[in-house]
Motif scaffolding. Structure first.
Motif, short mmCIF file in Angstrom:
data_model
loop_
_atom_site.label_atom_id
_atom_site.label_comp_id
_atom_site.label_asym_id
_atom_site.label_seq_id
_atom_site.Cartn_x
_atom_site.Cartn_y
_atom_site.Cartn_z
N LEU A 172 18.97 -2.16 59.28
CA LEU A 172 19.47 -3.34 60.19
C LEU A 172 19.82 -2.49 61.67
CD1 LEU A 172 21.83 -5.23 57.90
CD2 LEU A 172 19.65 -6.11 58.59
N LEU A 173 19.94 -1.25 61.63
CA LEU A 173 20.55 -0.71 62.72
C LEU A 173 19.20 0.04 63.44
CD1 LEU A 173 23.69 1.00 61.49
CD2 LEU A 173 23.58 -0.80 63.35
N LEU A 174 18.24 0.42 62.82
CA LEU A 174 17.17 1.45 63.13
C LEU A 174 15.98 0.86 63.16
CD1 LEU A 174 18.45 4.49 61.28
CD2 LEU A 174 18.90 4.24 63.72
N ALA B 113 19.34 -7.45 66.95
CA ALA B 113 20.09 -8.57 67.90
C ALA B 113 21.28 -9.25 67.28
CB ALA B 113 19.13 -9.49 68.55
N ALA B 114 20.99 -9.81 66.11
CA ALA B 114 22.14 -10.53 65.38
C ALA B 114 23.26 -9.85 64.95
CB ALA B 114 21.46 -11.29 64.29
N LEU B 115 23.43 -8.51 65.26
CA LEU B 115 24.44 -7.77 64.80
C LEU B 115 25.50 -7.78 65.78
CD1 LEU B 115 22.85 -4.53 63.10
CD2 LEU B 115 23.89 -6.49 61.82
N ALA C 246 30.14 -10.31 69.67
CA ALA C 246 30.46 -10.77 68.38
C ALA C 246 29.01 -10.87 67.65
CB ALA C 246 31.47 -12.03 68.18
N PRO C 247 29.09 -10.80 66.44
CA PRO C 247 27.62 -10.65 65.78
C PRO C 247 27.43 -12.08 65.46
CG PRO C 247 29.57 -10.23 64.10
CD PRO C 247 30.29 -10.04 65.38
N ASP C 248 26.20 -12.61 65.44
CA ASP C 248 25.48 -13.87 65.35
C ASP C 248 25.58 -14.40 63.84
OD1 ASP C 248 24.42 -16.26 65.60
OD2 ASP C 248 22.52 -15.73 66.23
N LEU C 249 26.86 -14.72 63.40
CA LEU C 249 27.09 -15.15 62.11
C LEU C 249 27.04 -16.68 62.13
CD1 LEU C 249 29.69 -12.60 60.89
CD2 LEU C 249 27.33 -12.69 60.36
N PRO C 250 26.65 -17.34 61.33
CA PRO C 250 25.86 -17.02 59.94
C PRO C 250 24.57 -16.50 60.00
CG PRO C 250 25.96 -19.51 59.70
CD PRO C 250 26.78 -19.01 61.18
N TYR C 251 23.67 -16.55 61.01
CA TYR C 251 22.63 -16.34 61.16
C TYR C 251 22.26 -14.75 60.86
CZ TYR C 251 17.77 -15.26 62.74
OH TYR C 251 16.54 -14.94 62.92
N ALA C 252 23.01 -13.78 61.29
CA ALA C 252 22.72 -12.63 60.61
C ALA C 252 22.68 -12.39 59.03
CB ALA C 252 24.14 -11.68 61.15
N MET D 155 27.68 -5.73 56.40
CA MET D 155 29.11 -5.52 56.78
C MET D 155 29.22 -4.20 57.54
SD MET D 155 31.65 -6.99 54.01
CE MET D 155 31.00 -6.19 52.54
N MET D 156 28.52 -3.19 56.93
CA MET D 156 28.69 -1.74 57.44
C MET D 156 28.01 -1.70 59.04
SD MET D 156 27.41 1.72 55.59
CE MET D 156 27.37 3.22 56.37
N ALA D 157 26.85 -2.42 58.70
CA ALA D 157 25.96 -2.59 60.07
C ALA D 157 26.71 -3.09 61.39
CB ALA D 157 24.87 -3.07 60.10
#
Length: 466
Positions: A83-85, A137-139, A145-151, A206-208
């Protein structure tokens, strides 16, 4: 791969996986590629650090020898990297930890190379999927803030892609290394992996999110640490369970060695007991215990003289009294084995009868423990359907008819009905070992040698009192 010599087809398969993994990671290694090497290094080091205790004997001893085993315990780190890279960089994070992962069987080098290639390909596919759905981008980032719940969508899709690629590759190596047919090689892999990978995907998300937050990478450790502890607890549970299984196996092997004419009987009674218990709707946590009860019901035969156990033909009254002590012997042997629970009372009372004419205590009806009533039916059924030195096997319908005839006097009618229904649904195809087959062939008596029934009871043997 369950073989020590890797076949040529498997070596080719591993080589193709390595080439594929190299091609996936290559874009990150090209000059001028924009790669967040700091994040790659941290995630790769974290994943490798999680794998290290399984290789380090000193740490293993400190943790009681029960460190989490295998890369699957730490997939949240890899899914966070997906998710990060970018895909090529994410693939690189899997390599150091996979090369450090513990290998149970030699040769170690090709097994580690295979695991590194397969894991890198799975992470690359997960990152590609997450990127296509806008996962990075959703993170969010920093104060955003993260784009939840889309993430949840890219994280779930990444976990699914990871699972599909890894199970597909694992099925392929089973087919090429173990020589399994394709259908057998892939059977059940996806079903067993889907739920764990879904949980790993949520932990990776959660970690990302924490990694991208204002708290930075240190906060992400608060996800990894609980996961690691839960994996350690799970490893402890499996270690204890393996010890239980080894104890049961040792006891059963001792009985089989002493009474060669009933070899395989214990396992079949355990299987039939589980069929009955499942038909009765017993809870899953009781099924293991009732299986132990069935497997160990005759463990008290270790205290019976071998000449009595192996005697061909009817027993004398004195020999019958000796062999009728085996439930009490068995109960004494397993009294201190705490994990057996209700199985201990079944071992003691599996020869009691509903009308009170059984032994050792003449219990009747509901006084007889439930597990003992289950094992009594399973024991009698297998005794009737097995060929021994002193009796010929009866057909399954004949054995069931005899059980039904004796229901209410010898056996609990509920248990008999449950066995009949279970066999209608599942059939009865017990596994017969070569030793057992040879024993039945060599020792089966001529018709005139079979002792007449002592009474109209379901176990057709003059040797084992029902």
């Amino acid at each position: 791969m369950g073989v020590k010599v890797i076949p040529r087809a498997a070596r080719v398969y591993i080589g193709c996986a390595l080439l594929g993994a190299g091609a996936c990671a290559l874009p990150a290694l090209r000059p001028g590629a924009t790669v967040p090497w700091g994040t790659v290094a941290l995630l790769a080091a974290l994943y490798a650090l999680c794998e290290l205790p399984a290789r380090c004997r000193l740490i293993g001893r400190a943790l009681g020898g029960s460190v989490p085993m295998g890369a699957g315990s730490f997939f949240p780190v890899l899914l966070a990297s997906a998710l990060l890279l970018p895909p090529a960089a994410a693939a690189l994070t899997a390599v150091p930890g996979s090369l450090l992962a513990r290998v149970a069987e030699p040769p170690a080098a090709p097994r580690r190379a295979w695991r590194a290639a397969a894991t890198a390909l799975a992470v690359w596919a997960a990152a590609l999927t997450a990127g296509a759905l806008g996962g990075p981008a959703a993170l969010g980032s920093g104060p955003d803030a993260p784009d939840l719940p889309y993430a949840l969508l890219p994280a779930g899709a990444a976990a699914l892609a990871f699972c599909l690629v890894l199970t597909a590759l694992d099925g392929g190596i089973r087919a090429t290394a173990d020589g399994l047919p394709p259908r057998a090689a892939w059977r059940g892999l996806l079903g067993r992996a889907l739920a764990p990978h879904t949980v790993h995907g949520l932990a990776g998300l959660m970690m990302a999110v924490l990694w991208r937050s204002t708290y930075g990478p240190v906060a992400a450790l608060f996800v990894v640490l609980p996961m690691y502890i839960s994996c350690w607890v799970f490893a402890q549970y499996h270690r204890e369970r393996a010890a239980h299984q080894a104890t049961i196996r040792a006891l059963v092997q001792a009985v089989d060695i002493k009474d060669r004419y009933t070899r395989g009987h214990s396992e079949r009674v355990g299987h039939a007991s589980v069929l009955i218990a499942r038909e009765l709707g017993m809870a899953e946590d009781r099924l293991d215990v009732v299986r132990f009860a069935g497997i160990l019901h005759d463990v008290g035969k270790l205290g019976v003289p071998t000449r009595v156990l192996r005697k061909d033909g009817p027993l004398t009254p004195e020999e019958r009294r000796i062999i009728e002590l085996h439930p009490e012997y068995g109960h004494e042997m397993v009294r201190g084995i705490g994990f057996l629970g209700e199985a201990r009372s079944a071992i003691l009372h599996h020869h009691e009868r509903m009308d009170g004419s059984g032994y050792p205590y003449g219990l009747h009806g509901e006084q007889i423990p439930e597990f003992a009533r289950v094992v009594a039916v399973a024991d009698a059924f297998d005794a009737m359907t097995s060929t021994r030195s002193y009796s010929r096997a009866r057909p399954v319908p004949t054995a069931l008819a005899e059980l039904e005839r004796c229901a209410g006097t010898h056996f609990d009618p509920r248990m008999v009905t449950a066995l009949v229904q279970a066999l209608d649904r599942h059939g009865w195809q017990p596994a017969v070992t070569a030793d057992e087959t040879a024993s039945a062939t060599e020792t089966a008596p001529r018709p005139e040698q079979v002792p007449p029934p002592r009474e109209p009871l379901p176990a057709p043997s003059a040797k084992e009192p029902a």
